[in-house]
Scaffold this motif. Structure first.
Motif, PDB file in Angstrom:
ATOM      1  N   ASN A   1       0.818  -1.222   0.000  1.00  0.00           N
ATOM      2  CA  ASN A   1       0.000   0.000   0.000  1.00  0.00           C
ATOM      3  C   ASN A   1       0.856   1.279   0.000  1.00  0.00           C
ATOM      4  OD1 ASN A   1      -2.000  -1.918   0.295  1.00  0.00           O
ATOM      5  ND2 ASN A   1      -2.513  -1.361   2.397  1.00  0.00           N
TER       6      ASN A   1
ATOM      7  N   ARG B   1       7.710   4.768   7.150  1.00  0.00           N
ATOM      8  CA  ARG B   1       7.976   5.929   6.306  1.00  0.00           C
ATOM      9  C   ARG B   1       9.471   5.972   6.041  1.00  0.00           C
ATOM     10  NH1 ARG B   1       9.704  11.201   6.350  1.00  0.00           N
ATOM     11  NH2 ARG B   1       8.519  12.704   5.066  1.00  0.00           N
TER      12      ARG B   1
ATOM     13  N   GLU C   1       5.366   6.365   2.236  1.00  0.00           N
ATOM     14  CA  GLU C   1       4.639   5.757   3.346  1.00  0.00           C
ATOM     15  C   GLU C   1       4.083   4.424   2.863  1.00  0.00           C
ATOM     16  OE1 GLU C   1       1.783   8.462   4.931  1.00  0.00           O
ATOM     17  OE2 GLU C   1       3.307   9.902   5.611  1.00  0.00           O
ATOM     18  N   TYR C   2       4.227   3.393   3.682  1.00  0.00           N
ATOM     19  CA  TYR C   2       3.836   2.052   3.258  1.00  0.00           C
ATOM     20  C   TYR C   2       3.677   1.160   4.477  1.00  0.00           C
ATOM     21  CZ  TYR C   2       8.802   0.987   4.073  1.00  0.00           C
ATOM     22  OH  TYR C   2      10.040   0.832   4.640  1.00  0.00           O
ATOM     23  N   LEU C   3       3.214  -0.054   4.239  1.00  0.00           N
ATOM     24  CA  LEU C   3       3.171  -1.076   5.277  1.00  0.00           C
ATOM     25  C   LEU C   3       4.286  -2.075   5.031  1.00  0.00           C
ATOM     26  CD1 LEU C   3      -0.644  -1.941   5.554  1.00  0.00           C
ATOM     27  CD2 LEU C   3       0.688  -0.364   6.981  1.00  0.00           C
ATOM     28  N   GLU C   4       4.957  -2.475   6.096  1.00  0.00           N
ATOM     29  CA  GLU C   4       5.896  -3.575   6.006  1.00  0.00           C
ATOM     30  C   GLU C   4       5.110  -4.884   5.958  1.00  0.00           C
ATOM     31  OE1 GLU C   4       8.511  -3.073   9.323  1.00  0.00           O
ATOM     32  OE2 GLU C   4       9.560  -1.379   8.399  1.00  0.00           O
TER      33      GLU C   4
ATOM     34  N   THR D   1       3.385  -3.404   9.923  1.00  0.00           N
ATOM     35  CA  THR D   1       3.864  -2.199  10.594  1.00  0.00           C
ATOM     36  C   THR D   1       3.878  -1.013   9.641  1.00  0.00           C
ATOM     37  OG1 THR D   1       5.289  -3.519  12.034  1.00  0.00           O
ATOM     38  CG2 THR D   1       5.782  -1.165  11.855  1.00  0.00           C
ATOM     39  N   PRO D   2       3.234   0.115   9.983  1.00  0.00           N
ATOM     40  CA  PRO D   2       3.331   1.310   9.142  1.00  0.00           C
ATOM     41  C   PRO D   2       4.773   1.829   9.141  1.00  0.00           C
ATOM     42  CG  PRO D   2       1.502   1.481  10.685  1.00  0.00           C
ATOM     43  CD  PRO D   2       2.326   0.321  11.124  1.00  0.00           C
TER      44      PRO D   2
END
Length: 225
Positions: free
Chosen positions: A120, A166, A156-159, A163-164
Motif C-alpha cells: 500500500n 515511512r 509511506e507504506y506497510l511492512e 507495521t506502518p
C-alpha cells in the motif's frame, strides 16, 4: 532544464475480490517455474490494484514476496510490482545491487538499494527538484524513454508484518520507488514519458546510453518544459 512531471489519469479499480486474489496467488505459488512477467496490454497493468488488507495469511504473503524477489532477479530488474505477475494487489519488491558505470552512477545519483518489500505505498515529493533520465520497464520489453520524476520522495507504506513505515529516498532510488508505486495505481512509465524520446533498446544502446540525456534531447527534439 528538466521536463515537467506528467500527471496520471485515474485508473479503474481492479474487479478482483479477496477470494479471487487469494486463489490467484495460490495458483501461482503452486507452479514449479517462476511466473511470466505480463506485458503492456494486459488489463491488470491498467487497474488500480487492491490495497492489501489481509487477503493473504502471513506465510502465503512471505512466499509471494520471495517468489517476486526471485522473479525480479531473474528478469533482471530493480523492482517488480505484483500486477506485473498478474496479481492485482498493492505489493512491490525493490532492490538495486547492480554494478554500474561510475560516471552514470554519479550523474543519476544511483547508489545500492537494499531489498525492500512494500504494501500500500504512497509517495510525496520532498522539494521541487526533478530529474529526467531514460527509463525502462520489465512489462514494456524492448523500449526506453525519458521520464521526469521527483528527485526525492517520502514513501509511506506497510511492512509485510503490517507495521506502518515511512522512508525517504533520493536519486535513482526515488525513481525506483515512484516507478513501482505507479504500477500499483494502474500506470506504466510510458504515461509519464516524453514520447519523442522513445527508443528501441538497440537504438538506445547505440546512440543514447550516456549518463545524461542532453544528446538525445538535442537530436530527437524533446520539449524542454
Amino acid at each position: 532544464m528538466d521536463f515537467s512531471i506528467r500527471p496520471l489519469s485515474p485508473a479503474p479499480p481492479t474487479p478482483s475480490g479477496p477470494q479471487e486474489i487469494q486463489a490467484l496467488v495460490e495458483s501461482i505459488l503452486e507452479q514449479d517455474a517462476l511466473p511470466p512477467i505480463v506485458q503492456a496490454g494486459h488489463p491488470v497493468l491498467r487497474q488500480y490494484a487492491a490495497p492489501y488488507d489481509g487477503q493473504l495469511d502471513d506465510a502465503t504473503l512471505l512466499r509471494l514476496i520471495d517468489l517476486m524477489r526471485r522473479t525480479m532477479h531473474e528478469a533482471p530488474g530493480v523492482g517488480l510490482a505484483a500486477p506485473q505477475i498478474g496479481i492485482p494487489l498493492q505489493l512491490a519488491v525493490l532492490e538495486d545491487r547492480f554494478d554500474v558505470d561510475p560516471a552514470a552512477a554519479a550523474t543519476r545519483e544511483r547508489v545500492p538499494l537494499d531489498f525492500l518489500a512494500i504494501l500500500n505505498p504512497a509517495y510525496s515529493a520532498l522539494g521541487p527538484d526533478t530529474a529526467s533520465f531514460y527509463e525502462g520497464c520489465l512489462s514494456v520489453r524492448g523500449y526506453q524513454a525519458v521520464v521526469t520524476r521527483h528527485r526525492a520522495v517520502a514513501l509511506e507504506y506497510l511492512e509485510p508484518d503490517g507495521t506502518p513505515a515511512r522512508a525517504e529516498f533520493s536519486g535513482w532510488q526515488a525513481r525506483i520507488v515512484q516507478h513501482e508505486t505507479d504500477h500499483l495505481h494502474g500506470a506504466l512509465y510510458l504515461d509519464r514519458a516524453e514520447t519523442r524520446s522513445l527508443a528501441g533498446n538497440e537504438e538506445y544502446m547505440a546512440r543514447w546510453a550516456q549518463p545524461g540525456i542532453d544528446r538525445a534531447a538535442a537530436a530527437l527534439g524533446f520539449p524542454r518544459s
